[in-house]
Design a protein around this motif. Structure first.
Motif, PDB file in Angstrom:
ATOM      1  N   LYS A  27      -6.400 -10.181   2.031  1.00 24.74           N
ATOM      2  CA  LYS A  27      -4.998  -9.753   2.147  1.00 24.74           C
ATOM      3  C   LYS A  27      -4.063 -10.960   2.117  1.00 24.74           C
ATOM      4  O   LYS A  27      -3.019 -10.940   1.464  1.00 24.74           O
ATOM      5  CB  LYS A  27      -4.803  -8.994   3.466  1.00 24.74           C
ATOM      6  N   HIS A  46       0.046  -8.956 -15.055  1.00 29.39           N
ATOM      7  CA  HIS A  46      -0.680  -8.483 -13.863  1.00 29.39           C
ATOM      8  C   HIS A  46       0.295  -8.124 -12.736  1.00 29.39           C
ATOM      9  O   HIS A  46      -0.084  -7.433 -11.791  1.00 29.39           O
ATOM     10  CB  HIS A  46      -1.637  -9.564 -13.356  1.00 29.39           C
ATOM     11  N   GLY A  47       1.497  -8.629 -12.834  1.00 25.02           N
ATOM     12  CA  GLY A  47       2.483  -8.346 -11.785  1.00 25.02           C
ATOM     13  C   GLY A  47       2.268  -9.187 -10.539  1.00 25.02           C
ATOM     14  O   GLY A  47       2.751  -8.849  -9.454  1.00 25.02           O
ATOM     15  N   THR A  48       1.559 -10.309 -10.694  1.00 33.21           N
ATOM     16  CA  THR A  48       1.234 -11.112  -9.515  1.00 33.21           C
ATOM     17  C   THR A  48       2.092 -12.364  -9.374  1.00 33.21           C
ATOM     18  O   THR A  48       2.100 -12.977  -8.315  1.00 33.21           O
ATOM     19  CB  THR A  48      -0.247 -11.552  -9.557  1.00 33.21           C
ATOM     20  N   ARG A  76       0.649   0.288  -9.938  1.00 29.68           N
ATOM     21  CA  ARG A  76       1.360   0.497  -8.667  1.00 29.68           C
ATOM     22  C   ARG A  76       1.754   1.954  -8.479  1.00 29.68           C
ATOM     23  O   ARG A  76       2.222   2.609  -9.417  1.00 29.68           O
ATOM     24  CB  ARG A  76       2.639  -0.344  -8.647  1.00 29.68           C
ATOM     25  N   PRO A 129      -8.362  -9.961  -9.585  1.00 32.34           N
ATOM     26  CA  PRO A 129      -7.104 -10.090 -10.350  1.00 32.34           C
ATOM     27  C   PRO A 129      -5.843  -9.892  -9.512  1.00 32.34           C
ATOM     28  O   PRO A 129      -4.736 -10.131  -9.997  1.00 32.34           O
ATOM     29  CB  PRO A 129      -7.224  -9.010 -11.437  1.00 32.34           C
ATOM     30  N   MET A 130      -6.007  -9.484  -8.268  1.00 26.87           N
ATOM     31  CA  MET A 130      -4.846  -9.295  -7.389  1.00 26.87           C
ATOM     32  C   MET A 130      -4.336 -10.606  -6.805  1.00 26.87           C
ATOM     33  O   MET A 130      -3.266 -10.638  -6.208  1.00 26.87           O
ATOM     34  CB  MET A 130      -5.230  -8.410  -6.211  1.00 26.87           C
ATOM     35  N   LEU A 183      -3.377  -3.797  -2.380  1.00 21.12           N
ATOM     36  CA  LEU A 183      -2.387  -4.481  -1.545  1.00 21.12           C
ATOM     37  C   LEU A 183      -1.212  -3.546  -1.272  1.00 21.12           C
ATOM     38  O   LEU A 183      -0.648  -2.952  -2.203  1.00 21.12           O
ATOM     39  CB  LEU A 183      -1.892  -5.723  -2.292  1.00 21.12           C
ATOM     40  N   MET A 206      -3.851 -12.280  -1.412  1.00 26.74           N
ATOM     41  CA  MET A 206      -3.138 -11.405  -2.353  1.00 26.74           C
ATOM     42  C   MET A 206      -1.624 -11.439  -2.144  1.00 26.74           C
ATOM     43  O   MET A 206      -0.881 -10.946  -2.978  1.00 26.74           O
ATOM     44  CB  MET A 206      -3.620  -9.954  -2.202  1.00 26.74           C
ATOM     45  N   GLN A 207      -1.186 -11.973  -1.002  1.00 24.25           N
ATOM     46  CA  GLN A 207       0.251 -11.890  -0.677  1.00 24.25           C
ATOM     47  C   GLN A 207       1.123 -12.426  -1.803  1.00 24.25           C
ATOM     48  O   GLN A 207       0.835 -13.447  -2.392  1.00 24.25           O
ATOM     49  CB  GLN A 207       0.557 -12.672   0.604  1.00 24.25           C
ATOM     50  N   ARG A 208       2.196 -11.724  -2.069  1.00 27.54           N
ATOM     51  CA  ARG A 208       3.106 -12.121  -3.145  1.00 27.54           C
ATOM     52  C   ARG A 208       4.265 -12.903  -2.571  1.00 27.54           C
ATOM     53  O   ARG A 208       4.721 -12.668  -1.453  1.00 27.54           O
ATOM     54  CB  ARG A 208       3.634 -10.889  -3.869  1.00 27.54           C
ATOM     55  N   HIS A 262     -10.103  -6.452 -18.630  1.00 28.83           N
ATOM     56  CA  HIS A 262     -10.546  -6.556 -17.241  1.00 28.83           C
ATOM     57  C   HIS A 262     -11.579  -5.491 -16.876  1.00 28.83           C
ATOM     58  O   HIS A 262     -12.458  -5.739 -16.074  1.00 28.83           O
ATOM     59  CB  HIS A 262      -9.351  -6.500 -16.288  1.00 28.83           C
ATOM     60  N   GLU A 311      -0.753  -1.349  -4.536  1.00 35.36           N
ATOM     61  CA  GLU A 311      -1.115  -1.921  -5.833  1.00 35.36           C
ATOM     62  C   GLU A 311      -2.626  -1.870  -5.977  1.00 35.36           C
ATOM     63  O   GLU A 311      -3.364  -2.311  -5.097  1.00 35.36           O
ATOM     64  CB  GLU A 311      -0.613  -3.361  -5.915  1.00 35.36           C
ATOM     65  N   MET A 317       2.584  -3.200  -0.210  1.00 34.16           N
ATOM     66  CA  MET A 317       3.835  -3.956  -0.112  1.00 34.16           C
ATOM     67  C   MET A 317       4.954  -2.945   0.033  1.00 34.16           C
ATOM     68  O   MET A 317       5.207  -2.180  -0.905  1.00 34.16           O
ATOM     69  CB  MET A 317       4.074  -4.775  -1.380  1.00 34.16           C
ATOM     70  N   PRO A 334      -6.391  -2.604  -7.003  1.00 31.53           N
ATOM     71  CA  PRO A 334      -7.058  -3.904  -7.121  1.00 31.53           C
ATOM     72  C   PRO A 334      -7.620  -4.192  -8.512  1.00 31.53           C
ATOM     73  O   PRO A 334      -7.950  -5.330  -8.813  1.00 31.53           O
ATOM     74  CB  PRO A 334      -8.208  -3.806  -6.115  1.00 31.53           C
ATOM     75  N   LYS A 335      -7.703  -3.171  -9.361  1.00 30.30           N
ATOM     76  CA  LYS A 335      -8.407  -3.413 -10.623  1.00 30.30           C
ATOM     77  C   LYS A 335      -7.476  -3.932 -11.726  1.00 30.30           C
ATOM     78  O   LYS A 335      -7.764  -4.935 -12.364  1.00 30.30           O
ATOM     79  CB  LYS A 335      -9.103  -2.134 -11.083  1.00 30.30           C
ATOM     80  N   HIS A 336      -6.370  -3.235 -11.978  1.00 28.98           N
ATOM     81  CA  HIS A 336      -5.439  -3.694 -13.017  1.00 28.98           C
ATOM     82  C   HIS A 336      -4.014  -3.792 -12.479  1.00 28.98           C
ATOM     83  O   HIS A 336      -3.056  -3.751 -13.245  1.00 28.98           O
ATOM     84  CB  HIS A 336      -5.427  -2.748 -14.217  1.00 28.98           C
ATOM     85  N   ASN A 337      -3.870  -3.823 -11.169  1.00 25.64           N
ATOM     86  CA  ASN A 337      -2.560  -4.008 -10.547  1.00 25.64           C
ATOM     87  C   ASN A 337      -1.577  -2.866 -10.826  1.00 25.64           C
ATOM     88  O   ASN A 337      -0.360  -3.071 -10.762  1.00 25.64           O
ATOM     89  CB  ASN A 337      -1.923  -5.341 -10.980  1.00 25.64           C
TER      90      ASN A 337
END
Ligand code: FES
Lengths: 362, 104
Positions: free
Chosen positions: A40, A101-103, B70, A290-291, B56, A43-45, A137, B63, B58, B65-68
C-alpha cells in the motif's frame, strides 16, 4: 506448444488458439510476496515527483527546440536537435507508459493530458495503444496474444538495427494512423480493442492526422523545414534511446511463460537514461506490480530483489548477453536465455516453464 | 429475499483500504472510505479476473491491480478504459462492530 509449432505472432492465428487452449492466455502470474501494508505504501500516488520531472522535461524540450531554431542553418543546431529528438521521441515513451497506467500523477486529469501529448509525440493512437498495453500486461510475451513483442523469433536483425533510426516505426505508425483515421482497424486491433471503444480510436487518429496536416501546411506556408523537424520529424532522429532501453525489457528471454522473472529484465542504468526512461529499467518489478509508480520502483526493487534473477549491471552487459542469443535464434528459434532464479525464490507453474527449458541457454 | 451476511469486523479494514471477503462461492470486496464509511462491491474487476482487494483505494476510487482500471466503489461506476462495465455494488450496514453486506 511454441517449441513444436512455428510461432505465429498474429493475434488471431494458430498460436492464439494454442495459448487459449493451454491456459497460457489470461493466466495467473507469479508475484513475490509483499505484505499488504508495504505494498500500500509503495502504491501511494503523489503529484510532486511527476510534476517536477515533467516541468524539467518540458523546459528541456522548449530550451533545446529554441536553441535548434536559433542556430538553424549552422552546425550548432545539431546538438540542440539531438537533445530535442531524444526528449521528444524517446522520453515521451515512458511518459506515455506511466500516464497510461495512471500511476505517474495522483491527479487523474494530469495523467490524461500528459498521456495524450505523449501519444501524439510517439505517433501512437492513444486508444488502440492503451488496449494493446493492457494485453501486454495480461499476456506478457505470450505468442499469439501479446501485441507488443518487439523482437519476434527468429529475430530479424536488420529490422532490429533499423529500429534505432525510427524509420520502421515511422513507416508503420503514420500509415496506421491514416488507416485508423479512415475508420479501419485491423483484425489484430479489433481483437484487443473492445467494440464500444473502437470509434474513439478513429476519432483520436483523426486528431493526430489533422495536426500533422496543419504542420505540413505551416512548413509550406513559411517555406521552412523547421515545423517538420520539430513536429513528427523527431520520430526519425530521436527514437534511438527509447529503442536502446526498451528493447532490453524482454529480448532474448523466454516466451510463453507465466512468470515475469523469466521473460523480463531488470537492468541498472545511468541516471540520465533513468530520467528519460522513468525507471522502467526495473522491468520485472513493473510487470509484477504495475500499480507501483515509477518513482517507487527502486524501493520495490530493494524489497523483492532476493526473489528475482540477478539484474544486469549495465545496458552494455545486457546487450552482450543478448547478442549471442539472437545469433543462435537465427538458426534455432526455440533457443532463449534462461533466467536463473535465486535458490530462495519460489518456483511457479513448472508445467509452462519446462516446455522450453531444453532449449534454454544455461 | 436477500440475506444480510457478516463480512468482517470493523477493525479488519483499515481506513481508505479494502479487503477480500469470500462467501457462497463468490468473492466480494469490502471498503472503508477515508470518512469511515463501509461499502461493498463484487470482488473481481469487470475487465479481467483480478481481485480488487489487491488494488489501491484513493478517496472514492478503487484502482484495479492488474491494468489500473478505476471504479467508484460507492456507485460501482467504471471510470474509463480499460474498464467499461460497471461494478456490482451491495448494501452495507454496520452492527455491533460487524460489517454486514446484503447479498442478492
Ligand atoms: S483486470 Fe482490472 S483493469 Fe484489467
Amino acid at each position: 506448444m511454441a517449441g513444436k509449432v512455428k510461432r505465429d505472432y498474429s493475434l488471431v492465428g494458430e498460436s492464439t488458439r494454442i495459448a487459449i487452449e493451454t491456459g497460457l492466455a489470461s493466466a495467473e502470474w507469479y508475484h513475490t510476496d509483499v505484505p499488504r501494508k508495504t505494498m500500500k505504501e509503495l502504491m501511494q500516488r503523489s503529484d510532486s515527483p511527476a510534476i517536477r520531472d515533467t516541468a524539467i522535461w518540458l523546459a528541456a524540450i522548449l530550451g533545446s527546440a529554441a536553441g535548434g531554431v536559433y542556430f538553424w542553418g549552422t552546425w550548432w543546431c545539431v546538438p540542440f536537435f539531438l537533445a530535442y529528438g531524444v526528449l521528444y521521441a524517446s522520453a515521451s515513451d515512458s511518459r506515455w507508459h506511466e500516464c497510461g497506467h495512471g500511476t505517474a500523477f495522483r491527479t487523474r486529469w494530469i495523467n490524461d493530458v500528459v498521456y495524450q501529448i505523449a501519444s501524439f509525440m510517439l505517433m501512437r493512437n492513444p486508444v488502440t495503444w492503451r488496449w494493446s498495453h493492457a494485453r501486454h500486461h495480461t499476456d506478457t510475451i505470450i505468442v499469439g496474444r501479446d501485441a507488443e513483442i518487439a523482437v519476434m523469433r527468429p529475430p530479424d536483425l536488420l529490422r532490429t538495427a533499423l529500429a534505432f533510426t525510427g524509420i520502421l516505426d515511422f513507416r508503420y505508425s503514420l500509415p496506421a494512423l491514416v488507416r485508423q483515421a479512415f475508420g479501419k482497424l485491423t483484425p489484430d486491433e479489433k481483437s484487443y480493442v473492445p467494440e464500444m471503444e473502437q470509434h474513439k480510436a478513429v476519432i483520436a487518429a483523426r486528431w493526430h492526422i489533422a495536426i500533422y496536416i496543419a504542420t505540413i501546411a505551416l512548413a509550406v506556408f513559411v517555406h521552412s523545414w523547421i515545423p517538420l523537424v520539430l513536429v513528427g520529424g523527431p520520430r526519425l532522429y530521436g527514437t534511438w534511446h527509447m529503442v536502446l532501453t526498451g528493447l532490453l525489457q524482454h529480448i532474448g528471454l523466454a516466451d510463453n511463460v507465466v512468470d515475469h522473472r523469466l521473460n523480463s529484465r531488470t537492468v541498472y542504468m545511468n541516471p540520465i537514461s533513468r530520467f528519460i526512461y522513468w525507471n522502467m529499467n526495473y522491468h520485472v518489478e513493473h510487470h509484477m506490480f504495475p500499480m507501483v509508480p515509477y518513482h517507487a520502483l527502486p524501493r520495490l526493487h530493494e524489497l523483492i530483489k532476493h526473489d528475482l534473477p540477478e539484474p544486469n549491471p549495465s545496458m552494455w552487459h545486457a546487450y552482450r548477453e543478448v547478442w549471442p542469443v539472437l545469433l543462435r535464434q537465427l538458426k534455432y528459434e526455440d533457443y532463449f536465455l534462461k533466467r536463473e532464479l535465486p535458490p530462495t525464490a519460489r518456483p511457479y507453474r513448472g508445467e509452462f516453464h519446462e516446455v522450453n527449458m531444453s532449449a534454454a541457454a544455461e | 429475499m436477500a440475506d444480510w451476511v457478516e463480512a468482517c469486523a470493523v477493525d479488519d479494514v483499515d481506513e481508505e483500504d479494502v479487503i477480500r471477503f469470500d462467501h457462497g462461492g463468490r468473492s466480494f470486496a469490502i471498503y472503508r472510505s477515508p470518512d469511515d464509511e463501509f461499502f461493498a462491491t463484487d470482488g473481481f474487476c469487470t475487465h479481467e479476473k483480478a481481485h480488487l482487494a489487491d488494488g489501491l483505494v484513493m478517496d472514492d476510487i478503487i484502482e484495479c491491480p492488474k491494468h489500473n482500471g478505476r471504479f467508484n466503489y460507492k456507485t460501482g461506476q467504471a471510470k474509463g478504459a480499460p474498464v467499461c462495465v460497471n461494478l456490482q455494488i451491495y448494501p452495507v450496514k454496520v452492527e455491533a462492530g460487524k460489517v454486514m453486506i446484503q447479498i442478492a
